[in-house]
Design a protein around this motif. Sequence first.
Motif, PDB file in Angstrom:
ATOM      1  N   LYS A  44      -3.929   1.270  -4.164  1.00 25.35           N
ATOM      2  CA  LYS A  44      -2.803   1.309  -3.235  1.00 25.35           C
ATOM      3  C   LYS A  44      -3.121   2.023  -1.926  1.00 25.35           C
ATOM      4  O   LYS A  44      -2.220   2.417  -1.202  1.00 25.35           O
ATOM      5  N   SER A  45      -4.407   2.180  -1.630  1.00 25.78           N
ATOM      6  CA  SER A  45      -4.824   2.827  -0.387  1.00 25.78           C
ATOM      7  C   SER A  45      -5.535   1.822   0.501  1.00 25.78           C
ATOM      8  O   SER A  45      -6.293   0.993   0.025  1.00 25.78           O
ATOM      9  N   ARG A  46      -5.288   1.914   1.806  1.00 25.21           N
ATOM     10  CA  ARG A  46      -5.929   1.003   2.761  1.00 25.21           C
ATOM     11  C   ARG A  46      -7.334   1.446   3.135  1.00 25.21           C
ATOM     12  O   ARG A  46      -8.195   0.630   3.398  1.00 25.21           O
ATOM     13  N   VAL A  47      -7.535   2.762   3.184  1.00 28.37           N
ATOM     14  CA  VAL A  47      -8.814   3.332   3.592  1.00 28.37           C
ATOM     15  C   VAL A  47      -9.270   4.296   2.498  1.00 28.37           C
ATOM     16  O   VAL A  47      -8.457   5.052   1.969  1.00 28.37           O
ATOM     17  N   SER A  48     -10.543   4.260   2.175  1.00 26.69           N
ATOM     18  CA  SER A  48     -11.126   5.254   1.266  1.00 26.69           C
ATOM     19  C   SER A  48     -12.160   6.043   2.043  1.00 26.69           C
ATOM     20  O   SER A  48     -13.072   5.471   2.644  1.00 26.69           O
ATOM     21  N   ILE A  49     -11.989   7.355   2.048  1.00 22.86           N
ATOM     22  CA  ILE A  49     -12.974   8.245   2.654  1.00 22.86           C
ATOM     23  C   ILE A  49     -13.729   8.894   1.503  1.00 22.86           C
ATOM     24  O   ILE A  49     -13.125   9.528   0.636  1.00 22.86           O
ATOM     25  N   ILE A  50     -15.034   8.697   1.491  1.00 26.72           N
ATOM     26  CA  ILE A  50     -15.877   9.261   0.440  1.00 26.72           C
ATOM     27  C   ILE A  50     -16.700  10.378   1.064  1.00 26.72           C
ATOM     28  O   ILE A  50     -17.510  10.126   1.952  1.00 26.72           O
ATOM     29  N   ILE A  51     -16.463  11.595   0.606  1.00 26.53           N
ATOM     30  CA  ILE A  51     -17.175  12.747   1.146  1.00 26.53           C
ATOM     31  C   ILE A  51     -18.344  13.053   0.213  1.00 26.53           C
ATOM     32  O   ILE A  51     -18.175  13.657  -0.842  1.00 26.53           O
ATOM     33  N   PHE A  52     -19.527  12.581   0.611  1.00 25.40           N
ATOM     34  CA  PHE A  52     -20.727  12.820  -0.176  1.00 25.40           C
ATOM     35  C   PHE A  52     -21.245  14.212   0.140  1.00 25.40           C
ATOM     36  O   PHE A  52     -21.603  14.505   1.270  1.00 25.40           O
ATOM     37  N   SER A  53     -21.270  15.065  -0.869  1.00 26.50           N
ATOM     38  CA  SER A  53     -21.796  16.423  -0.726  1.00 26.50           C
ATOM     39  C   SER A  53     -22.955  16.581  -1.705  1.00 26.50           C
ATOM     40  O   SER A  53     -23.258  15.666  -2.474  1.00 26.50           O
ATOM     41  N   GLU A  54     -23.573  17.718  -1.684  1.00 25.59           N
ATOM     42  CA  GLU A  54     -24.769  17.957  -2.504  1.00 25.59           C
ATOM     43  C   GLU A  54     -24.547  17.645  -3.983  1.00 25.59           C
ATOM     44  O   GLU A  54     -25.412  17.106  -4.646  1.00 25.59           O
ATOM     45  N   ASN A  55     -23.377  17.970  -4.514  1.00 24.80           N
ATOM     46  CA  ASN A  55     -23.124  17.798  -5.949  1.00 24.80           C
ATOM     47  C   ASN A  55     -22.215  16.616  -6.281  1.00 24.80           C
ATOM     48  O   ASN A  55     -21.774  16.487  -7.424  1.00 24.80           O
ATOM     49  N   TYR A  56     -21.918  15.756  -5.312  1.00 24.87           N
ATOM     50  CA  TYR A  56     -21.027  14.615  -5.554  1.00 24.87           C
ATOM     51  C   TYR A  56     -21.517  13.772  -6.737  1.00 24.87           C
ATOM     52  O   TYR A  56     -20.751  13.442  -7.639  1.00 24.87           O
ATOM     53  N   ALA A  57     -22.788  13.444  -6.754  1.00 21.10           N
ATOM     54  CA  ALA A  57     -23.332  12.550  -7.782  1.00 21.10           C
ATOM     55  C   ALA A  57     -23.544  13.232  -9.125  1.00 21.10           C
ATOM     56  O   ALA A  57     -23.897  12.575 -10.098  1.00 21.10           O
ATOM     57  N   ASN A  87       0.850  -1.188   0.000  1.00 27.17           N
ATOM     58  CA  ASN A  87       0.000   0.000   0.000  1.00 27.17           C
ATOM     59  C   ASN A  87       0.881   1.232   0.000  1.00 27.17           C
ATOM     60  O   ASN A  87       1.800   1.354   0.806  1.00 27.17           O
ATOM     61  N   LYS A  88       0.604   2.125  -0.908  1.00 24.32           N
ATOM     62  CA  LYS A  88       1.385   3.350  -1.022  1.00 24.32           C
ATOM     63  C   LYS A  88       0.784   4.463  -0.163  1.00 24.32           C
ATOM     64  O   LYS A  88       1.492   5.321   0.323  1.00 24.32           O
ATOM     65  N   TYR A  89      -0.544   4.414  -0.009  1.00 21.19           N
ATOM     66  CA  TYR A  89      -1.248   5.447   0.756  1.00 21.19           C
ATOM     67  C   TYR A  89      -2.043   4.805   1.873  1.00 21.19           C
ATOM     68  O   TYR A  89      -2.505   3.681   1.761  1.00 21.19           O
ATOM     69  N   ASP A  90      -2.224   5.564   2.941  1.00 18.06           N
ATOM     70  CA  ASP A  90      -3.117   5.120   4.004  1.00 18.06           C
ATOM     71  C   ASP A  90      -4.559   5.424   3.620  1.00 18.06           C
ATOM     72  O   ASP A  90      -5.448   4.613   3.841  1.00 18.06           O
ATOM     73  N   VAL A  91      -4.777   6.612   3.036  1.00 14.86           N
ATOM     74  CA  VAL A  91      -6.136   7.086   2.764  1.00 14.86           C
ATOM     75  C   VAL A  91      -6.248   7.659   1.355  1.00 14.86           C
ATOM     76  O   VAL A  91      -5.405   8.451   0.930  1.00 14.86           O
ATOM     77  N   PHE A  92      -7.306   7.249   0.669  1.00 11.23           N
ATOM     78  CA  PHE A  92      -7.701   7.852  -0.601  1.00 11.23           C
ATOM     79  C   PHE A  92      -8.936   8.687  -0.315  1.00 11.23           C
ATOM     80  O   PHE A  92      -9.892   8.193   0.291  1.00 11.23           O
ATOM     81  N   LEU A  93      -8.919   9.950  -0.737  1.00 18.71           N
ATOM     82  CA  LEU A  93     -10.070  10.830  -0.528  1.00 18.71           C
ATOM     83  C   LEU A  93     -10.838  11.020  -1.829  1.00 18.71           C
ATOM     84  O   LEU A  93     -10.262  11.417  -2.840  1.00 18.71           O
ATOM     85  N   SER A  94     -12.132  10.720  -1.794  1.00 23.47           N
ATOM     86  CA  SER A  94     -13.013  10.950  -2.937  1.00 23.47           C
ATOM     87  C   SER A  94     -13.974  12.056  -2.537  1.00 23.47           C
ATOM     88  O   SER A  94     -14.698  11.923  -1.544  1.00 23.47           O
ATOM     89  N   PHE A  95     -13.998  13.138  -3.316  1.00 23.78           N
ATOM     90  CA  PHE A  95     -14.847  14.284  -2.963  1.00 23.78           C
ATOM     91  C   PHE A  95     -15.099  15.126  -4.200  1.00 23.78           C
ATOM     92  O   PHE A  95     -14.360  15.049  -5.179  1.00 23.78           O
ATOM     93  N   ARG A  96     -16.134  15.925  -4.152  1.00 23.77           N
ATOM     94  CA  ARG A  96     -16.461  16.867  -5.222  1.00 23.77           C
ATOM     95  C   ARG A  96     -15.728  18.154  -4.902  1.00 23.77           C
ATOM     96  O   ARG A  96     -16.081  18.876  -3.962  1.00 23.77           O
ATOM     97  N   GLY A  97     -14.677  18.437  -5.661  1.00 28.40           N
ATOM     98  CA  GLY A  97     -13.788  19.562  -5.382  1.00 28.40           C
ATOM     99  C   GLY A  97     -14.487  20.886  -5.168  1.00 28.40           C
ATOM    100  O   GLY A  97     -14.219  21.586  -4.188  1.00 28.40           O
ATOM    101  N   GLU A  98     -15.398  21.230  -6.049  1.00 33.12           N
ATOM    102  CA  GLU A  98     -16.036  22.541  -5.929  1.00 33.12           C
ATOM    103  C   GLU A  98     -16.928  22.646  -4.704  1.00 33.12           C
ATOM    104  O   GLU A  98     -17.219  23.745  -4.247  1.00 33.12           O
ATOM    105  N   ASP A  99     -17.333  21.515  -4.130  1.00 30.32           N
ATOM    106  CA  ASP A  99     -18.167  21.537  -2.922  1.00 30.32           C
ATOM    107  C   ASP A  99     -17.343  21.649  -1.642  1.00 30.32           C
ATOM    108  O   ASP A  99     -17.727  22.346  -0.711  1.00 30.32           O
TER     109      ASP A  99
END
Length: 174
Positions: free
Chosen positions: A64-77, A10-22
């Motif tokens: 390569k990440s152990r944890v994925s944090i998904i930040i669901f915001s109003e415009n994510y989808a 694993n190269k990363y501990d955490v992968f962050l998925s988020f809607r940048g503009e939010d």
Amino acid sequence: MGCCCSSNKNKYDVFLSFRGEDTRDNFTSHLCKALSQKKIKIYVDDMLERGDEISTALLKAIKKSRVSIIIFSENYASSSWCLGELVQILKCKKKNNKHRVIIPVFYGVDPSRLRSQHTKFVFSSKGSKAKRRAWREALNHAANISGWGSQNIRPESKLVEAIVEDVMKKLNRS
């Protein structure tokens, strides 16, 4: 995109998925800072090197990440990019269940709105019918994972602390 998610190297501990503009310049930036202060290696999409094909680089980072944090915001989808990340994160989890952790953060969004794809929760209309079906299934699945809600924990600094503490436990760090 195929997903071959091996748990070694694993190269990363955490992968962050988020809607940048939010959330990039507010909640996500505070979460990144707090995770970094705990020496947690994070992958954020602004870490892409010039010349990298974005989709390939992101797929590798998810793998390569152990944890994925998904930040669901109003415009994510509304972002086919975010939805593609979500599908890949869930594929990796399914393929390597014991070694993958998913932490959803419902940032100003009720999980029930994700499950039903509530009309106020804008859904990307880009992509084939099969892709849209995969995105809907992924949103529904992710909404059923126990996570953190910004409507339940105030102020945001307390939410960030709770998420960092949760990540530390999941990474087996004190």
